[in-house]
Design a protein around this motif. Structure first.
Motif, mmCIF file in Angstrom:
data_model
loop_
_atom_site.group_PDB
_atom_site.id
_atom_site.type_symbol
_atom_site.label_atom_id
_atom_site.label_comp_id
_atom_site.label_asym_id
_atom_site.label_seq_id
_atom_site.Cartn_x
_atom_site.Cartn_y
_atom_site.Cartn_z
ATOM 1 N N PHE A 68 -11.688 -4.397 -2.850
ATOM 2 C CA PHE A 68 -10.323 -3.625 -2.796
ATOM 3 C C PHE A 68 -9.371 -4.538 -2.296
ATOM 4 O O PHE A 68 -8.112 -3.958 -2.001
ATOM 5 C CB PHE A 68 -10.691 -2.403 -2.166
ATOM 6 N N GLY A 69 -9.714 -5.758 -1.709
ATOM 7 C CA GLY A 69 -8.688 -6.378 -1.138
ATOM 8 C C GLY A 69 -7.412 -6.690 -1.707
ATOM 9 O O GLY A 69 -6.274 -6.642 -0.980
ATOM 10 N N PRO A 70 -7.393 -7.366 -3.032
ATOM 11 C CA PRO A 70 -5.816 -7.401 -3.644
ATOM 12 C C PRO A 70 -5.115 -6.177 -3.661
ATOM 13 O O PRO A 70 -3.955 -6.391 -3.422
ATOM 14 C CB PRO A 70 -6.247 -7.870 -4.931
ATOM 15 N N LEU A 76 -0.920 -1.226 -11.958
ATOM 16 C CA LEU A 76 -1.696 -1.862 -12.963
ATOM 17 C C LEU A 76 -2.918 -2.564 -12.464
ATOM 18 O O LEU A 76 -4.117 -2.620 -12.929
ATOM 19 C CB LEU A 76 -0.653 -3.241 -13.467
ATOM 20 N N PHE A 77 -3.159 -3.035 -11.119
ATOM 21 C CA PHE A 77 -4.180 -3.477 -10.657
ATOM 22 C C PHE A 77 -5.246 -2.362 -10.612
ATOM 23 O O PHE A 77 -6.467 -2.843 -10.802
ATOM 24 C CB PHE A 77 -4.248 -4.193 -9.286
ATOM 25 N N LEU A 78 -4.863 -1.062 -9.975
ATOM 26 C CA LEU A 78 -5.932 -0.175 -10.015
ATOM 27 C C LEU A 78 -6.057 0.318 -11.367
ATOM 28 O O LEU A 78 -7.393 0.975 -11.720
ATOM 29 C CB LEU A 78 -4.867 1.051 -9.214
ATOM 30 N N VAL A 125 -0.724 -14.203 -3.783
ATOM 31 C CA VAL A 125 -1.734 -14.051 -2.904
ATOM 32 C C VAL A 125 -2.594 -12.974 -3.713
ATOM 33 O O VAL A 125 -3.815 -13.208 -3.713
ATOM 34 C CB VAL A 125 -1.243 -13.537 -1.740
ATOM 35 N N ALA A 126 -2.097 -12.332 -4.257
ATOM 36 C CA ALA A 126 -2.961 -11.187 -4.836
ATOM 37 C C ALA A 126 -3.600 -11.664 -6.049
ATOM 38 O O ALA A 126 -5.011 -11.132 -6.353
ATOM 39 C CB ALA A 126 -1.960 -9.920 -5.398
ATOM 40 N N GLY A 127 -2.820 -12.145 -6.973
ATOM 41 C CA GLY A 127 -3.348 -13.152 -8.202
ATOM 42 C C GLY A 127 -4.726 -13.991 -7.676
ATOM 43 O O GLY A 127 -5.783 -13.894 -8.301
ATOM 44 N N VAL A 128 -4.491 -14.890 -6.723
ATOM 45 C CA VAL A 128 -5.337 -15.886 -6.527
ATOM 46 C C VAL A 128 -6.540 -15.102 -5.757
ATOM 47 O O VAL A 128 -7.809 -15.479 -5.962
ATOM 48 C CB VAL A 128 -4.663 -16.730 -5.412
ATOM 49 N N THR A 149 -5.533 -3.402 -1.578
ATOM 50 C CA THR A 149 -4.891 -3.162 -0.149
ATOM 51 C C THR A 149 -3.763 -4.062 0.369
ATOM 52 O O THR A 149 -2.968 -3.667 0.892
ATOM 53 C CB THR A 149 -6.030 -3.382 0.810
ATOM 54 N N TRP A 150 -3.936 -5.389 -0.161
ATOM 55 C CA TRP A 150 -2.904 -6.320 0.056
ATOM 56 C C TRP A 150 -1.466 -5.981 -0.534
ATOM 57 O O TRP A 150 -0.401 -5.961 0.222
ATOM 58 C CB TRP A 150 -3.211 -7.848 -0.420
ATOM 59 N N LEU A 151 -1.626 -5.652 -1.697
ATOM 60 C CA LEU A 151 -0.101 -5.109 -2.268
ATOM 61 C C LEU A 151 0.441 -3.755 -1.888
ATOM 62 O O LEU A 151 1.546 -3.689 -1.688
ATOM 63 C CB LEU A 151 -0.395 -5.106 -3.937
ATOM 64 N N SER A 152 -0.558 -3.206 -1.270
ATOM 65 C CA SER A 152 -0.104 -1.494 -0.864
ATOM 66 C C SER A 152 0.592 -2.030 0.402
ATOM 67 O O SER A 152 1.808 -1.376 0.699
ATOM 68 C CB SER A 152 -1.257 -0.599 -0.440
ATOM 69 N N ILE A 153 0.017 -2.834 1.523
ATOM 70 C CA ILE A 153 0.603 -3.314 2.815
ATOM 71 C C ILE A 153 1.918 -3.967 2.573
ATOM 72 O O ILE A 153 2.899 -3.705 3.119
ATOM 73 C CB ILE A 153 -0.429 -3.783 3.761
ATOM 74 N N SER A 154 1.741 -4.799 1.707
ATOM 75 C CA SER A 154 3.016 -5.707 1.383
ATOM 76 C C SER A 154 4.417 -4.863 0.744
ATOM 77 O O SER A 154 5.375 -5.039 1.178
ATOM 78 C CB SER A 154 2.884 -6.519 0.212
ATOM 79 N N PHE A 155 3.740 -3.717 -0.023
ATOM 80 C CA PHE A 155 4.888 -2.821 -0.456
ATOM 81 C C PHE A 155 5.569 -2.356 0.555
ATOM 82 O O PHE A 155 6.908 -1.929 0.579
ATOM 83 C CB PHE A 155 4.285 -1.673 -1.375
ATOM 84 N N CYS A 156 4.980 -1.604 1.498
ATOM 85 C CA CYS A 156 5.497 -1.036 2.912
ATOM 86 C C CYS A 156 6.246 -1.907 3.552
ATOM 87 O O CYS A 156 7.336 -1.575 3.986
ATOM 88 C CB CYS A 156 4.371 -0.280 3.436
ATOM 89 N N VAL A 157 5.777 -3.141 3.415
ATOM 90 C CA VAL A 157 6.511 -4.057 4.484
ATOM 91 C C VAL A 157 7.779 -4.552 3.912
ATOM 92 O O VAL A 157 8.739 -4.636 4.331
ATOM 93 C CB VAL A 157 5.692 -5.566 4.552
ATOM 94 N N LEU A 158 7.859 -4.664 2.427
ATOM 95 C CA LEU A 158 9.184 -5.093 1.686
ATOM 96 C C LEU A 158 10.074 -4.162 2.118
ATOM 97 O O LEU A 158 11.340 -4.222 1.978
ATOM 98 C CB LEU A 158 8.649 -5.251 0.187
#
Length: 508
Positions: free
Chosen positions: A17-19, A135-137, A59-62, A21-30
């Motif tokens: 679930f890493g990508p 979309l990832f989900l 980063v999410a894609g890679v 999770t990364w997108l969720s945290i990044s959304f809040c940070v942005l």
């Protein structure tokens, strides 16, 4: 399952679930960064948010591509496989390309005409991240609850992005999008409730799901499945939930419309494939006739191709033309699904992977040509621009040929794989609807040729429209030109070497 087993399963699932999770945290940070810099210099804030967004998406894609985690997550709520990872890479690429295009073409001194095509407010960066997360989900959802929640996350972000620019047309397009989205969501929920009532589970991969459906009347199963697919057809811009598409595309800024044309289709068609393959077409516990789902999907695919192409013939606005084009291509995407075999599903992945370059290039090139003339996106305004912008014009001709599905472009290869799989299925089943889809679908290439080559014809064979007052032609950002033209390289390259992608899909 005991509480300790559930906790261990959750902890083990975090790796896959890493990508997300990364997108969720990044959304809040942005969001936080945007609030903190609200009163700072707008240009610097935009550059910072754009840079952070590009890093987050890359980063999410890679991360998704390199992750070795496969299998079920969170007690069969999600499922990560190679198909999901492939579609996540497609979504990340499309998000990154539209973000770069917005950065390259943005101007704080944009005129009122160009604001509708770029000049998005700062909120668009965080919304793009949130939509990418949804979309990832979608790509890893195998439970009807997670499917619904991820589709709603994508839909809410889509409504906001459509109406983000402060003008009447954007508000009107966003409202229409919202109304049709609410209707399709309600229908989808009703279909899911029927499936839950018949099977007693929300998990599409559960053994009981297929067992219980096999014991039901085929017509009831067909109705429940088609109702459930309503939300997916909405995201695919598929018939009969396609009405919102031209208005939303015309209202949305060009980067947003370009993203809509690719990413939701890639995620939506994968979810559709998962739902279709959950049917017990061949099972030790019983079976449901393949024609129960195959024939309705063939009818919808054929209707999408016909309605999209025939409606595009009458368009005078370039974005509306491309909007109807995406409706037709949603029908072509369904062709591989209708085949209901591995060759068809691989063809869908190939189509989605190549359509990223074709569709984004079409939107970017048309926007740049309109900018070069200082005009709006009315098709008649493209007359005579060919000699003035030869590189962009030639690139647009290549893309339009690809959208038609003719060689030497990968659009031909994508349609060849899809229709080959469909014809193989027809030979095995003898379903006349598949033959009708095969024949009329190929015939539509001739219809689409008429409107796809309309703009290239105007570019080189019609004189330029004389302005009433002499205007200074704006200079185009070179980075945006390189990006738009660069997207045509894989359009031709993958026609010459399609095995670069087909082998990747087969082996991954």
């Amino acid at each position: 399952m005991s509480l300790s087993d559930q906790l261990n399963d959750i902890l083990a699932s975090l790796a896959g679930f890493g990508p997300a999770t990364w997108l969720s945290i990044s959304f809040c940070v942005l969001l936080l960064v945007e609030l903190l810099l609200l009163r700072s210099d707008r240009t610097l804030t935009r550059k910072l948010l754009a840079g952070l967004s590009a890093i987050v998406i890359a980063v999410a894609g890679v991360w998704a591509a390199l992750s070795s985690a496969r299998g079920f997550l969170f007690m069969h709520l999600l499922f990560v496989d190679n198909q999901a990872v492939f579609m996540q890479v497609v979504v990340a690429l499309s998000a990154l390309f539209v973000l770069l295009y917005d950065v390259f073409t943005h101007s704080d001194n944009a005129t009122s005409n160009s604001i509708n095509r770029s000049g998005l407010p700062l909120e668009w960066y965080s919304l793009l991240i949130a939509m990418t997360l949804g979309l990832f989900l979608m790509t890893i959802s195998v439970n009807m609850l997670s499917i619904y929640l991820s589709i709603e996350l994508v839909s809410i972000c889509s409504y906001l992005l459509t109406a983000l620019v402060a003008d009447r047309k954007a508000s009107e397009g966003g409202i229409k999008y919202l109304l049709f989205g609410a209707i399709s969501s309600a229908i989808m929920l009703y279909g899911m409730s029927l499936l839950y009532g018949m099977t007693g589970t929300l998990d599409l991969t559960a053994e009981s799901f297929g067992t219980q459906l096999a014991g039901q009347d085929s017509s009831v199963v067909a109705v429940a499945m088609m109702l459930t697919l309503a939300g997916l057809l909405f995201k695919l811009a598929g018939v009969p939930f396609h009405i919102w598409t031209p208005d939303a595309y015309e209202a949305a800024p060009v980067p947003v419309a370009a993203f809509f044309s690719v990413a939701p289709k890639a995620a939506g068609v994968l979810v559709l494939m998962r739902i279709v393959t959950a049917l017990p077409l061949e099972s030790a516990f019983g079976s449901v006739s393949a024609t129960v789902i195959q024939t309705p999907l063939a009818v919808l695919a054929l209707a999408g191709i016909l309605i999209g192409n025939l409606s595009a013939l009458r368009q005078t606005d370039a974005k509306r033309l491309l909007a109807y084009s995406t409706i037709a291509h949603a029908g072509f995407l369904l062709v591989g699904v209708v085949a209901l075999n591995n060759a068809g599903f691989d063809a869908v992945l190939f189509y989605a992977g190549t359509y990223v370059f074709i569709s984004l290039a079409a939107f970017f090139l048309i926007d740049l040509l309109a900018r070069s003339n200082g005009s709006d996106l009315t098709i008649s305004q493209f007359a005579g621009l060919g000699p003035k912008q030869p590189l962009l014009s030639v690139a647009l001709i290549v893309v339009m040929i690809a959208l038609t599905g003719l060689p030497p472009t990968v659009g031909f290869t994508a349609k060849l794989l899809s229709f080959s799989a469909l014809y193989d299925t027809y030979q095995q089943t003898g379903n006349n609807w598949l033959l009708a889809l095969f024949g009329l679908g190929l015939l539509n290439a001739l219809i689409s040729l008429v409107y796809y080559l309309k703009i290239p014809f105007l570019l080189f064979f019609r004189p330029a429209v004389s302005p009433t007052e002499p205007q200074k032609q704006p200079s185009l950002p070179k980075a945006a030109i390189y990006l738009a033209v660069g997207l045509t390289v894989p359009v031709v390259g993958l026609f010459l070497k399609p095995d670069l992608l087909t082998r990747f899909i087969a082996d991954w």
